[in-house]
Design an enzyme around this catalytic site. Structure first.
Site, mmCIF file in Angstrom:
data_model
loop_
_atom_site.group_PDB
_atom_site.id
_atom_site.type_symbol
_atom_site.label_atom_id
_atom_site.label_comp_id
_atom_site.label_asym_id
_atom_site.label_seq_id
_atom_site.Cartn_x
_atom_site.Cartn_y
_atom_site.Cartn_z
ATOM 1 N N ARG A 34 -2.747 -2.009 -3.400
ATOM 2 C CA ARG A 34 -3.653 -1.563 -3.150
ATOM 3 C C ARG A 34 -3.869 0.097 -4.004
ATOM 4 N NH1 ARG A 34 -5.454 2.422 1.932
ATOM 5 N NH2 ARG A 34 -7.484 2.799 1.093
ATOM 6 N N ASN A 87 0.845 -1.218 -0.042
ATOM 7 C CA ASN A 87 0.052 0.022 0.049
ATOM 8 C C ASN A 87 0.843 1.236 0.023
ATOM 9 O OD1 ASN A 87 -2.001 2.002 0.436
ATOM 10 N ND2 ASN A 87 -2.625 1.005 2.559
ATOM 11 N N GLU A 144 -8.370 -5.992 4.667
ATOM 12 C CA GLU A 144 -8.139 -5.488 3.532
ATOM 13 C C GLU A 144 -6.930 -6.133 2.947
ATOM 14 O OE1 GLU A 144 -9.054 -1.418 5.097
ATOM 15 O OE2 GLU A 144 -9.249 -1.082 3.121
ATOM 16 N N ARG A 172 -12.358 14.370 8.662
ATOM 17 C CA ARG A 172 -13.102 14.829 7.491
ATOM 18 C C ARG A 172 -14.447 15.111 8.177
ATOM 19 N NH1 ARG A 172 -11.736 9.437 4.106
ATOM 20 N NH2 ARG A 172 -9.762 9.334 5.200
ATOM 21 N N HIS A 194 -13.118 2.122 0.405
ATOM 22 C CA HIS A 194 -13.164 1.062 1.509
ATOM 23 C C HIS A 194 -13.705 -0.049 0.830
ATOM 24 C CE1 HIS A 194 -13.142 3.905 4.967
ATOM 25 N NE2 HIS A 194 -11.954 3.739 4.830
#
Ligand code: ADP
Length: 398
Positions: free
Chosen positions: A91, A7, A383, A240, A180
């Protein structure tokens, strides 16, 4: 089969090496400050002490080289030689509408990832750097791209279109993509197993972490999700804002003499529960502050839970009912109070939580209460494992 999962961020790179015989993590680690002074790699072999490498990493090629050094070192190494790695899974943040599943990387795939840069301007270039660094260092090893957006490509137009001039969709591909996706796919697939694969199962997955999103899933396919064109939409998150009235951007921009891009950066990095609580973006700090009577921390938590309740309620309507509600992510897996509060606020749908079983943290548990109208589970997400599985399956199919 050994698979390396990568990633890559702009100045960081996370990795995990899997032995796919038993899906075990052999080692994982993090390169930080790539291209910045003082770069460091922290390597954690499973079952032994972490090893730190304070070495210059001017670019991602240097970072990957250092990862190989760590993976093969006498101190903390887990393989003899990098030729033991059969494939690499990457990813990739944004696949636009080009990718609805994972894919073996070739020049065309790289070009398509590049074309999606306007949609993921921070992440896609970094993801590409990770891919190209691996290509350079291990040219004969197959590489696979696993997209955060892919799982959500099954959404119908009524869920993914924004009601703005149609030409913006045509010219700039402005629409909801969702993120996601690898996590929602992992959680929902496991939930379907737990349910015994009933037909047309209606599942709502709540991935609640630093970034949070919710997905409505029918018969294993995503029909709606809370994040949008970018990961800024939807729930309030660590830093956020989540969904707000878009007119706010213009008003702040005018009053504070900031560009639209600067306001959006504030909405991404200085908003969410951090801004409301004034304490932290980390939910553990917020829970501690609430326990000490901090009113703004309490408000931040209430706002977070309230938005989740609203999304779940609207997704029950969208799905025409509910078979399972699932919690995952740092907070979803480790926050019993938050889970309990959310489910209690959904009592009108007949959802009931088992308070005792809900005390669990970080493991898969059926937390359905007696007489609940639908199942409620904690399903720890993974993940990286999903990326490793996709990579293995695509390589095996070649
Ligand atoms: P990311 O989105 O970066 O993958 P995670 O899924 O790891 O993040 O979630 C990080 C969040 O989970 C943090 O806000 C953290 O406070 C929260 N979290 C982790 N452990 C706990 C816990 N024991 N109780 C409450 N929140 C927790």
């Amino acid at each position: 089969m050994k698979i390396l999962v990568i990633n890559a961020g702009s100045s960081s790179l996370k990795y995990q090496l899997f032995d796919m015989e038993n899906e075990a993590v052999m080692a994982k680690g993090l390169c930080e400050r790539i291209g910045i002074n003082g770069s460091v790699l922290t390597h954690k072999p499973t079952g032994s002490e972490p090893v730190k490498y304070v070495e210059d990493m001017p670019d991602h090629v240097a970072a990957i080289k250092l990862v190989f050094k760590a993976l093969t070192a006498s101190n903390g190494g887990v393989i003899k030689d990098m030729s033991e790695i059969n494939a690499v899974g990457h990813r990739v943040l944004h696949g636009g509408d080009k990718f609805s599943e994972s894919i073996v990387i070739d020049e065309k795939v790289k070009a398509a990832i590049r074309e999606c840069i306007p949609l993921g301007p921070l992440h896609n270039p970094a993801n590409l750097m990770g891919i190209e660094a691996c290509e350079k260092i291990m040219p004969d090893v197959p590489q696979v791209a696993v997209f955060d957006t892919a799982f959500h490509q099954t959404m119908p137009p009524k869920a993914y279109m924004y009601a703005i001039p149609y030409e913006y969709y045509e010219k700039y591909k402005i629409r909801r993509y969702g993120f996601h996706g690898t996590s929602h796919r992992f959680i929902s697939a496991r939930t379907l197993e737990l349910l015994g694969h009933p037909e047309n199962a209606r599942v709502i997955t709540c991935h609640l972490g630093n970034g949070s999103s919710i997905a409505a899933i029918k018969d294993g396919k995503c029909v709606d999700t809370s994040m949008g064109l970018t990961p800024l939409e939807g729930l309030p998150m660590g830093t956020r804002s989540g969904s707000i009235d878009p007119a706010i951007v213009g008003i702040i921009s005018e009053n504070e003499k900031l560009s639209a891009a600067e306001v959006v950066s504030i909405l991404n990095k200085q908003s969410g529960v951090l801004a409301i609580s004034g304490v932290s973006s980390d939910f553990r700090d917020i829970e501690d502050a609430v326990a000490k009577g901090n009113e703004r921390a309490k408000l931040a938590l209430e706002m977070f839970e309230y938005e989740i309740v609203k999304y779940v309620g609207s997704y029950i309507a969208a799905l025409g009912g509910l078979d399972a509600l699932v919690f995952a992510g740092g907070i979803g897996e480790n926050g019993p109070e938050t889970r309990e509060s959310i489910v209690n606020q959904l009592h009108t749908f007949g959802l009931k939580i088992d308070a005792e079983k809900n005390k669990a943290r970080g493991k898969e548990v059926d937390i359905t209460g007696e007489g609940s109208s639908a199942k409620i589970f904690i399903v720890p997400t993974n993940e990286e494992l999903m990326i490793a599985r996709d990579t293995k399956n695509l390589i095996a199919a070649r």
